[in-house]
Motif scaffolding. Structure first.
Motif, short mmCIF file in Angstrom:
data_model
loop_
_atom_site.label_atom_id
_atom_site.label_comp_id
_atom_site.label_asym_id
_atom_site.label_seq_id
_atom_site.Cartn_x
_atom_site.Cartn_y
_atom_site.Cartn_z
N ASN A 35 0.94 -1.16 0.07
CA ASN A 35 0.04 0.06 -0.17
C ASN A 35 0.78 1.28 0.06
N ALA A 36 2.18 1.13 0.58
CA ALA A 36 2.84 2.25 0.71
C ALA A 36 3.61 2.80 -0.67
N VAL A 37 3.82 1.43 -1.47
CA VAL A 37 4.16 1.56 -2.62
C VAL A 37 3.14 2.43 -3.75
N LYS A 38 1.90 1.60 -3.60
CA LYS A 38 0.74 2.28 -4.36
C LYS A 38 0.69 3.97 -3.91
N GLU A 39 0.70 4.29 -2.62
CA GLU A 39 0.68 5.55 -2.38
C GLU A 39 2.01 6.49 -2.97
N THR A 40 2.88 5.87 -3.08
CA THR A 40 4.13 6.69 -3.88
C THR A 40 3.79 6.79 -5.05
N MET A 41 3.26 5.61 -6.03
CA MET A 41 2.91 5.95 -7.23
C MET A 41 1.88 7.11 -7.60
N GLU A 42 0.98 7.25 -6.74
CA GLU A 42 0.11 8.01 -6.80
C GLU A 42 0.73 9.38 -6.78
N LYS A 43 1.66 9.65 -5.81
CA LYS A 43 2.30 10.86 -5.77
C LYS A 43 3.04 11.22 -7.22
N VAL A 44 3.91 10.20 -7.43
CA VAL A 44 4.57 10.49 -8.76
C VAL A 44 3.53 10.58 -10.16
N PHE A 45 2.51 10.20 -10.05
CA PHE A 45 1.61 10.53 -11.16
C PHE A 45 0.80 11.57 -11.23
N GLU A 46 0.77 12.15 -9.73
CA GLU A 46 -0.39 13.24 -9.49
C GLU A 46 -0.50 14.57 -10.45
N ASN A 47 0.83 14.69 -11.52
CA ASN A 47 0.74 15.97 -12.21
C ASN A 47 0.41 15.01 -13.61
N THR A 48 0.15 13.94 -13.99
CA THR A 48 -0.20 13.35 -15.38
C THR A 48 -1.43 12.76 -15.33
N ASP A 49 -2.06 13.00 -16.72
CA ASP A 49 -3.14 12.38 -16.90
C ASP A 49 -3.20 11.07 -17.28
N GLU A 50 -2.14 10.45 -18.06
CA GLU A 50 -1.97 9.05 -18.32
C GLU A 50 -0.48 8.62 -18.01
N GLY A 51 -0.25 7.93 -16.85
CA GLY A 51 0.85 7.30 -16.54
C GLY A 51 0.95 5.84 -17.03
N MET A 52 2.20 5.43 -17.12
CA MET A 52 2.67 4.09 -17.80
C MET A 52 3.19 3.57 -16.63
N THR A 53 2.86 2.27 -15.99
CA THR A 53 3.62 1.64 -15.09
C THR A 53 4.24 0.12 -15.60
N ILE A 54 5.51 0.20 -15.50
CA ILE A 54 6.27 -1.12 -15.93
C ILE A 54 6.96 -1.74 -14.76
N GLY A 55 6.77 -2.98 -14.69
CA GLY A 55 7.37 -3.79 -13.85
C GLY A 55 8.64 -4.39 -14.34
N VAL A 56 9.68 -4.45 -13.58
CA VAL A 56 10.84 -5.24 -14.13
C VAL A 56 11.34 -6.28 -13.01
N CYS A 57 11.35 -7.27 -13.34
CA CYS A 57 11.72 -8.41 -12.08
C CYS A 57 12.42 -9.39 -12.65
N PHE A 58 12.85 -10.27 -11.81
CA PHE A 58 13.50 -11.57 -12.06
C PHE A 58 12.65 -12.77 -11.58
N GLN A 59 12.55 -14.02 -12.25
CA GLN A 59 11.96 -15.00 -11.73
C GLN A 59 10.36 -14.97 -11.26
N SER A 60 9.65 -14.13 -12.03
CA SER A 60 8.18 -13.76 -11.73
C SER A 60 8.20 -13.23 -10.46
N ALA A 61 8.94 -12.35 -9.84
CA ALA A 61 8.88 -11.81 -8.36
C ALA A 61 7.39 -11.36 -8.11
N PHE A 62 7.06 -10.51 -9.11
CA PHE A 62 5.78 -9.92 -8.84
C PHE A 62 4.45 -10.65 -9.08
#
Length: 157
Positions: free
Chosen positions: A104-131
């Motif tokens: 939930n803290a990650v989601k809140e951080t993401m909201e802050k990053v995107f607060e000045n944009t209409d359409e943001g893109m979220t990319i996950g980069v991980c190893f061995q299917s971590a997400f």
């Protein structure tokens, strides 16, 4: 999720990443300090000759965002930077249980990053299917995930 690209090796990782962010203006990597930082710098190297602004947020502390800059040693963490961006790259180290990062803290951080944009893109980069293994797909609305595998062979000469 649908597979849109298959590749291998570090070059494949960088090429896949470069294709996804080609239309981005500013990218903020979000990851664990130390563990994820080198991966952010490596991926930033793949777009070093573009006009894309690049930064890194340690864990869930957007106020500590730093620019990733091109130096004679490659891409490195630089000075403070405004954390707002149109593209977020979440790094898989965030989802590792031993890191203790709250989703939930990650989601809140993401909201802050995107607060000045209409359409943001979220990319996950991980190893061995971590997400996927940590059940972050769904609670986090990824647009794309780059999922790599690591094979290790240690040889004795």
């Amino acid at each position: 999720m649908e597979t849109i690209d298959n590749s291998s090796g570090v070059g494949g990782l960088l090429t896949s990443f470069r294709k996804l962010v080609k239309d981005s203006n500013k990218i903020m990597f979000i990851g664990t300090a130390g563990f994820c930082t080198p991966f952010a710098e490596l991926m930033a190297y793949g777009i070093r000759n573009t006009n894309i602004e690049i930064g890194f947020i340690p864990e869930t502390s957007p106020e500590e965002a730093r620019e990733i800059v091109k130096t004679s040693f490659g891409m490195q963490i630089g000075d403070n930077i405004d954390y707002h961006a149109d593209t977020i790259v979440l790094l898989g180290g965030l989802s590792m249980p031993k890191m203790g990062i709250n989703l939930n803290a990650v989601k809140e951080t993401m909201e802050k990053v995107f607060e000045n944009t209409d359409e943001g893109m979220t990319i996950g980069v991980c190893f061995q299917s971590a997400f996927e293994n940590q059940c972050w797909i769904g609670p986090i609305e990824f647009d794309h995930i780059i999922d790599s595998d690591i094979s290790i062979k240690t040889l004795k000469a």
